[in-house]
Design an enzyme around this catalytic site. Structure first.
Site, mmCIF file in Angstrom:
data_model
loop_
_atom_site.group_PDB
_atom_site.id
_atom_site.type_symbol
_atom_site.label_atom_id
_atom_site.label_comp_id
_atom_site.label_asym_id
_atom_site.label_seq_id
_atom_site.Cartn_x
_atom_site.Cartn_y
_atom_site.Cartn_z
ATOM 1 N N GLU A 205 -81.530 -38.983 -24.237
ATOM 2 C CA GLU A 205 -80.817 -38.998 -22.953
ATOM 3 C C GLU A 205 -79.427 -39.625 -23.082
ATOM 4 O OE1 GLU A 205 -81.208 -40.733 -18.369
ATOM 5 O OE2 GLU A 205 -82.937 -40.811 -19.705
ATOM 6 N N LYS A 247 -82.035 -34.561 -22.787
ATOM 7 C CA LYS A 247 -81.987 -34.875 -21.352
ATOM 8 C C LYS A 247 -80.561 -35.261 -20.979
ATOM 9 C CE LYS A 247 -83.915 -37.800 -17.711
ATOM 10 N NZ LYS A 247 -84.724 -38.990 -17.357
#
Length: 334
Positions: A205, A247
């Protein structure tokens, strides 16, 4: 090169995808791919309920609720007690916080087992939060690499199948700096390789915050630069790309300009940035909500999937706040 029967024949080199990942056994790579395949079921996304106790404390304080371990447990239990059929229609997996992994429900069922009973795949956030990155102007990196392998091995034994790690970047005329992008790319790559070695799929992420006055073109430029550095670094660390989930943020203008950006513009900017930087080997991209409302995230994700372009990845969501607003309001009333 060998000559046989008057013909020139080259010794064939193996094209097996595992050759370049000498740190991973073929069976391990196959296991990672199977986990990703289960997580990217058509029409499904990932629910993030991995807020730290401190973050949930702030939310509960706004509702005049005293936050305790049991209150946090009850909230997450309520969130996952949605009708099983409806939940499975939209959600494939759940990111948990360390605290939740080792809690039991009010019915004395281990939380990991409770998640499995819902036919959901459990995972866990493994980073330990943001810290200042020295040598920068208030930029950050993420801590938690110490003893990460031991923690990942234990999480796998306890029933988790994937992990998540978050780094953040701010946008301004001078940020993110190259130092911040390179440092965080190396942190994410080290995390990913450690996670994979423990048979856990890493959710990577790199969140680009949409706070600021930048326009969407500046945002796309930063996304492309950051993702280019990230994937070059992942390859240098021999991370198995077929066994990861990315992500990222959607490409958004800063909050001061957000009202001028329609979903179609966001979709075009986001997809083009991904096309230029993310290899087709990456099986799944699950967007974070990034401070958008639940309606905004839904409209923008729909526009991204409707946008006509070559998109070799499964594009879905990994939302926290955007899926929890109604639930936390209901929890306040109970």
């Amino acid at each position: 090169m060998a000559r046989m029967g008057g013909r020139c024949q080259c010794k064939e080199k193996s094209t097996d995808a595992f050759v370049r990942y000498k740190n991973l056994e073929p069976a391990l790579c196959l296991e990672l791919k199977k986990i990703v395949e289960a997580m990217k079921s058509p029409g499904k996304g990932i629910l993030a309920v991995d807020e730290s106790p401190a973050t949930l404390d702030k939310k509960f304080q706004e509702m005049d609720i005293t936050s305790t371990e049991s209150i946090r447990r009850d909230y997450r239990q309520m969130l996952l007690s949605t009708d099983k059929t409806r939940l499975n229609k939209c959600i494939s997996s759940v990111i948990l916080h360390h605290e939740t992994v080792y809690q039991k429900t009010s019915d004395d069922v281990e939380f990991i087992e409770f998640v499995r009973q819902k036919n959901l795949i459990p995972g866990v956030k493994v980073d330990k939060g943001l810290v200042n990155l020295f040598g920068t102007d208030n930029e950050t990196t993420t801590q938690g690499l110490d003893e990460l392998q031991e923690r990942c091995i234990q999480y796998k034994k306890d029933g988790c199948h994937f992990t998540k790690w978050r780094c953040t970047f701010s946008i301004s005329d001078s940020q993110p700096s190259y130092l911040a992008m390179l440092t965080n790319a190396n942190v994410l790559a080290r995390y990913a390789s450690i996670s994979q070695s423990a048979r856990l799929v890493p959710i990577i992420e790199p969140e680009i915050l949409n706070q600021g006055e930048h326009g969407i073109n500046r945002s796309r430029q930063v996304h492309e630069e950051m993702l280019s550095i990230l994937f070059r670094t992942l390859n240098e660390h021999r991370v198995y790309l077929e066994g990861i989930i990315l992500k990222p943020s959607m490409v958004l203008a800063g909050l001061d300009h957000a009202r001028y950006c329609k979903p179609q513009i966001i979709a075009e900017s986001t997809v083009s940035a991904l096309q230029r930087t993310v290899p087709a080997a990456v099986p799944m991209i699950a967007f974070l909500s990034g401070g958008q409302t639940d309606e905004e995230t839904t409209l923008n994700l729909n526009a991204i999937n409707q946008y006509e372009a070559v998109k070799p990845w499964t594009l879905t969501f990994c939302f926290g706040r955007a899926l929890q607003v109604c639930c936390i309001e209901f929890f306040e009333l109970t």
